[in-house]
Design a protein around this motif. Structure first.
Motif, PDB file in Angstrom:
ATOM      1  N   THR A   5       0.845  -1.183   0.000  1.00  0.00           N
ATOM      2  CA  THR A   5       0.000   0.000   0.000  1.00  0.00           C
ATOM      3  C   THR A   5       0.880   1.231   0.000  1.00  0.00           C
ATOM      4  OG1 THR A   5      -1.869   1.071   1.134  1.00  0.00           O
ATOM      5  CG2 THR A   5      -0.143   0.117   2.536  1.00  0.00           C
ATOM      6  N   LEU A   6       0.333   2.328  -0.477  1.00  0.00           N
ATOM      7  CA  LEU A   6       1.062   3.597  -0.489  1.00  0.00           C
ATOM      8  C   LEU A   6       0.882   4.301   0.845  1.00  0.00           C
ATOM      9  CD1 LEU A   6       0.005   4.802  -4.055  1.00  0.00           C
ATOM     10  CD2 LEU A   6       2.121   3.637  -3.392  1.00  0.00           C
ATOM     11  N   VAL A   7       1.945   4.913   1.329  1.00  0.00           N
ATOM     12  CA  VAL A   7       1.878   5.637   2.592  1.00  0.00           C
ATOM     13  C   VAL A   7       2.269   7.096   2.379  1.00  0.00           C
ATOM     14  CG1 VAL A   7       2.243   3.590   4.017  1.00  0.00           C
ATOM     15  CG2 VAL A   7       4.214   4.902   3.235  1.00  0.00           C
ATOM     16  N   GLU A   8       2.111   7.851   3.441  1.00  0.00           N
ATOM     17  CA  GLU A   8       2.379   9.292   3.414  1.00  0.00           C
ATOM     18  C   GLU A   8       3.775   9.572   2.858  1.00  0.00           C
ATOM     19  OE1 GLU A   8       1.014  12.463   6.606  1.00  0.00           O
ATOM     20  OE2 GLU A   8       2.850  11.448   7.229  1.00  0.00           O
ATOM     21  N   GLN A  52       4.647  13.490  -2.917  1.00  0.00           N
ATOM     22  CA  GLN A  52       4.820  14.673  -2.077  1.00  0.00           C
ATOM     23  C   GLN A  52       5.181  15.899  -2.900  1.00  0.00           C
ATOM     24  OE1 GLN A  52       4.211  14.586   1.347  1.00  0.00           O
ATOM     25  NE2 GLN A  52       4.209  16.803   1.071  1.00  0.00           N
ATOM     26  N   GLU A  53       5.946  15.709  -3.976  1.00  0.00           N
ATOM     27  CA  GLU A  53       6.321  16.851  -4.824  1.00  0.00           C
ATOM     28  C   GLU A  53       5.076  17.489  -5.445  1.00  0.00           C
ATOM     29  OE1 GLU A  53       9.605  13.695  -4.998  1.00  0.00           O
ATOM     30  OE2 GLU A  53       7.432  13.729  -5.312  1.00  0.00           O
ATOM     31  N   LEU A  54       4.170  16.654  -5.913  1.00  0.00           N
ATOM     32  CA  LEU A  54       2.944  17.176  -6.527  1.00  0.00           C
ATOM     33  C   LEU A  54       2.079  17.871  -5.486  1.00  0.00           C
ATOM     34  CD1 LEU A  54       1.243  17.385  -9.094  1.00  0.00           C
ATOM     35  CD2 LEU A  54       0.261  15.144  -8.547  1.00  0.00           C
ATOM     36  N   ARG A  55       2.009  17.280  -4.297  1.00  0.00           N
ATOM     37  CA  ARG A  55       1.241  17.904  -3.219  1.00  0.00           C
ATOM     38  C   ARG A  55       1.809  19.283  -2.854  1.00  0.00           C
ATOM     39  NH1 ARG A  55      -1.943  15.541   0.322  1.00  0.00           N
ATOM     40  NH2 ARG A  55      -1.074  13.485  -0.150  1.00  0.00           N
ATOM     41  N   HIS A 110      -5.686  18.331  -4.158  1.00  0.00           N
ATOM     42  CA  HIS A 110      -5.463  17.880  -5.528  1.00  0.00           C
ATOM     43  C   HIS A 110      -4.781  16.520  -5.599  1.00  0.00           C
ATOM     44  CE1 HIS A 110      -6.456  21.668  -7.670  1.00  0.00           C
ATOM     45  NE2 HIS A 110      -6.036  22.245  -6.560  1.00  0.00           N
ATOM     46  N   VAL A 111      -4.240  16.052  -4.496  1.00  0.00           N
ATOM     47  CA  VAL A 111      -3.446  14.825  -4.497  1.00  0.00           C
ATOM     48  C   VAL A 111      -4.013  13.866  -3.463  1.00  0.00           C
ATOM     49  CG1 VAL A 111      -1.123  13.852  -4.222  1.00  0.00           C
ATOM     50  CG2 VAL A 111      -1.407  16.164  -5.150  1.00  0.00           C
ATOM     51  N   ASN A 112      -4.151  12.597  -3.825  1.00  0.00           N
ATOM     52  CA  ASN A 112      -4.685  11.610  -2.898  1.00  0.00           C
ATOM     53  C   ASN A 112      -3.894  11.591  -1.597  1.00  0.00           C
ATOM     54  OD1 ASN A 112      -6.796  10.542  -4.562  1.00  0.00           O
ATOM     55  ND2 ASN A 112      -5.228   9.498  -5.775  1.00  0.00           N
ATOM     56  N   ARG A 113      -4.622  11.520  -0.489  1.00  0.00           N
ATOM     57  CA  ARG A 113      -3.992  11.432   0.828  1.00  0.00           C
ATOM     58  C   ARG A 113      -3.711   9.977   1.151  1.00  0.00           C
ATOM     59  NH1 ARG A 113      -8.738  14.606   2.121  1.00  0.00           N
ATOM     60  NH2 ARG A 113      -8.272  16.824   2.362  1.00  0.00           N
ATOM     61  N   PHE A 114      -2.531   9.726   1.701  1.00  0.00           N
ATOM     62  CA  PHE A 114      -2.173   8.370   2.085  1.00  0.00           C
ATOM     63  C   PHE A 114      -1.795   8.337   3.557  1.00  0.00           C
ATOM     64  CE2 PHE A 114      -1.336   8.634  -2.502  1.00  0.00           C
ATOM     65  CZ  PHE A 114      -2.198   7.633  -2.937  1.00  0.00           C
ATOM     66  N   MET A 115      -1.965   7.172   4.157  1.00  0.00           N
ATOM     67  CA  MET A 115      -1.849   6.996   5.601  1.00  0.00           C
ATOM     68  C   MET A 115      -0.409   7.180   6.089  1.00  0.00           C
ATOM     69  SD  MET A 115      -3.057   3.565   7.639  1.00  0.00           S
ATOM     70  CE  MET A 115      -4.748   3.747   7.040  1.00  0.00           C
ATOM     71  N   PRO A 116      -0.199   7.854   7.207  1.00  0.00           N
ATOM     72  CA  PRO A 116       1.132   7.894   7.816  1.00  0.00           C
ATOM     73  C   PRO A 116       1.597   6.495   8.188  1.00  0.00           C
ATOM     74  CG  PRO A 116      -0.306   9.558   8.788  1.00  0.00           C
ATOM     75  CD  PRO A 116      -1.175   8.676   7.953  1.00  0.00           C
ATOM     76  N   LEU A 117       2.884   6.244   8.072  1.00  0.00           N
ATOM     77  CA  LEU A 117       3.431   4.919   8.344  1.00  0.00           C
ATOM     78  C   LEU A 117       3.121   4.470   9.767  1.00  0.00           C
ATOM     79  CD1 LEU A 117       5.105   2.461   7.527  1.00  0.00           C
ATOM     80  CD2 LEU A 117       7.169   3.757   8.164  1.00  0.00           C
ATOM     81  N   ALA A 118       3.249   5.371  10.738  1.00  0.00           N
ATOM     82  CA  ALA A 118       2.995   4.993  12.136  1.00  0.00           C
ATOM     83  C   ALA A 118       1.556   4.533  12.339  1.00  0.00           C
ATOM     84  CB  ALA A 118       3.307   6.165  13.063  1.00  0.00           C
ATOM     85  N   GLN A 119       0.623   5.176  11.668  1.00  0.00           N
ATOM     86  CA  GLN A 119      -0.781   4.770  11.764  1.00  0.00           C
ATOM     87  C   GLN A 119      -0.980   3.396  11.139  1.00  0.00           C
ATOM     88  OE1 GLN A 119      -3.523   7.497   9.895  1.00  0.00           O
ATOM     89  NE2 GLN A 119      -5.307   6.218  10.308  1.00  0.00           N
ATOM     90  N   LEU A 120      -0.350   3.157   9.996  1.00  0.00           N
ATOM     91  CA  LEU A 120      -0.432   1.851   9.351  1.00  0.00           C
ATOM     92  C   LEU A 120       0.119   0.761  10.267  1.00  0.00           C
ATOM     93  CD1 LEU A 120      -0.833  -0.080   6.944  1.00  0.00           C
ATOM     94  CD2 LEU A 120       1.420   0.661   6.109  1.00  0.00           C
ATOM     95  N   LEU A 175      -8.948  11.343  -6.010  1.00  0.00           N
ATOM     96  CA  LEU A 175     -10.242  10.757  -5.661  1.00  0.00           C
ATOM     97  C   LEU A 175     -10.697  11.171  -4.273  1.00  0.00           C
ATOM     98  CD1 LEU A 175      -9.525   7.178  -7.048  1.00  0.00           C
ATOM     99  CD2 LEU A 175     -11.044   8.881  -8.060  1.00  0.00           C
ATOM    100  N   ASN A 176     -10.064  12.181  -3.691  1.00  0.00           N
ATOM    101  CA  ASN A 176     -10.395  12.602  -2.340  1.00  0.00           C
ATOM    102  C   ASN A 176     -11.553  13.575  -2.305  1.00  0.00           C
ATOM    103  OD1 ASN A 176      -8.449  11.551  -0.283  1.00  0.00           O
ATOM    104  ND2 ASN A 176      -7.006  12.277  -1.794  1.00  0.00           N
ATOM    105  N   ALA A 177     -12.261  13.544  -1.169  1.00  0.00           N
ATOM    106  CA  ALA A 177     -13.187  14.618  -0.887  1.00  0.00           C
ATOM    107  C   ALA A 177     -12.385  15.914  -0.759  1.00  0.00           C
ATOM    108  CB  ALA A 177     -13.944  14.324   0.405  1.00  0.00           C
ATOM    109  N   GLY A 178     -12.997  17.030  -1.150  1.00  0.00           N
ATOM    110  CA  GLY A 178     -12.307  18.309  -1.080  1.00  0.00           C
ATOM    111  C   GLY A 178     -11.585  18.661  -2.353  1.00  0.00           C
ATOM    112  N   ARG A 179     -11.641  17.760  -3.348  1.00  0.00           N
ATOM    113  CA  ARG A 179     -11.000  18.068  -4.628  1.00  0.00           C
ATOM    114  C   ARG A 179     -11.830  19.126  -5.337  1.00  0.00           C
ATOM    115  NH1 ARG A 179     -13.514  13.156  -4.906  1.00  0.00           N
ATOM    116  NH2 ARG A 179     -15.033  12.811  -6.585  1.00  0.00           N
ATOM    117  N   PRO A 180     -11.210  19.971  -6.139  1.00  0.00           N
ATOM    118  CA  PRO A 180     -11.955  21.024  -6.825  1.00  0.00           C
ATOM    119  C   PRO A 180     -12.818  20.444  -7.929  1.00  0.00           C
ATOM    120  CG  PRO A 180      -9.673  21.010  -7.545  1.00  0.00           C
ATOM    121  CD  PRO A 180      -9.770  20.032  -6.411  1.00  0.00           C
ATOM    122  N   GLY A 181     -13.983  21.039  -8.129  1.00  0.00           N
ATOM    123  CA  GLY A 181     -14.840  20.615  -9.228  1.00  0.00           C
ATOM    124  C   GLY A 181     -14.477  21.356 -10.503  1.00  0.00           C
ATOM    125  N   GLY A 182     -14.884  20.802 -11.632  1.00  0.00           N
ATOM    126  CA  GLY A 182     -14.642  21.471 -12.902  1.00  0.00           C
ATOM    127  C   GLY A 182     -13.215  21.336 -13.385  1.00  0.00           C
TER     128      GLY A 182
END
Length: 264
Positions: free
Chosen positions: A145-148, A152-155, A166-176, A217-224
């Motif tokens: 799986t992808l983690v935090e 990061q450059e795109l974010r 604008h960029v999918n959020r991924f889980m911090p390693l410690a949380q995983l 694919l995250n909530a909070g992404r801009p529409g249009g």
């Protein structure tokens, strides 16, 4: 990920649309999945196995070749399943399924394999609970799986432009790691690989993410549509990361194996 930031229907629709283009641009996906496959014990022999989030069936076929057994391919995206079914192998079967509610009997599989799929689950703990239920005593699940830190450059470049997600959020390693520790398996191992891809221009990365179905694919992404001015600002911000090899895109990949305990 959490339920607030991921929409299963959006995930299924996005990956269904990407079925025909996915394999053309999935070099990273094949690499990290092959690394996961190589982490399985050499002595492992199984007869009842499944590929969770099988996508186009690339690793379903690889598992079939490795173990010489039929492999059940499951995916939430029906478009991916249609494509996988058309590719074969004939010894595999394909089922539309949600990893958080698997349509499989308890103690029915010796191996579950899942490459770059479970990060799209709103509740990873529930997916692992299902995996534990479905596995036979002594069975294992291998997933990555992808983690935090991924993309990061795109974010960071988008942060310089506006406040939208604008960029999918991924889980911090410690949380995983905490989720893995609490999942009820007898033992587990988690190793993180860093992969850095390079692109001549930013458009190469964004077109690839769209072809994979893995764009935002995250909530909070801009529409249009994104306006030209913002795209120019994004390009300028991303250029600050340029290296001799090109514009970098970093992926942090957790490679994980969990073993279900033997029961009396």
């Amino acid at each position: 990920m959490t339920a607030e930031v991921i929409d299963k229907q959006a995930v299924a629709a996005s990956f269904s649309r990407a079925a025909a283009t996915y394999d053309q641009v999935a070099e990273l996906q094949r690499s990290v999945g092959s690394n996961l496959l190589a982490r399985l014990p050499e002595s492992l022999e199984v007869e009842r196995l499944a590929d969770l989030g099988c996508g186009t069936g690339y690793f379903t076929r690889a598992l079939n070749a490795r173990f010489g057994q039929p492999v059940l391919g499951l995916d939430i995206a029906e478009g991916m399943l249609r494509y996988a079914r058309a590719q074969g192998p004939v010894s595999s079967s394909w089922i539309a399924a949600d990893a958080e509610a698997l349509p499989l009997r308890a103690d029915s599989r010796q191996l579950l394999f899942s490459s770059l799929a479970l990060q799209w689950c709103p509740d990873l703990s529930q997916a692992l609970k299902e995996a534990l239920r479905v596995l036979e005593p002594g069975g294992l699940i291998a997933f990555n799986t992808l983690v935090e830190g991924t993309l990061q450059e795109l974010r960071d470049a988008w942060q310089a432009v506006d406040g939208y997600v604008h960029v999918n959020r991924f889980m911090p390693l410690a949380q995983l790691q905490q989720i893995l520790a609490d999942a009820g398996f007898a033992r587990w191992r988690c190793e993180v690989e860093t992969h850095v891809l390079h692109y001549p221009q930013l458009s190469g990365l964004t077109h690839e993410l769209k072809a994979l179905g893995a764009h935002n694919l995250n909530a909070g992404r801009p529409g249009g549509l994104t306006g030209r001015a913002r795209l120019r600002a994004l390009t300028a911000a991303y250029e600050t990361f340029r290296q001799p090899a090109g514009l970098p895109a970093t992926y942090q990949v957790a490679q994980i194996i969990l073993h279900k305990g033997q029961q009396a």
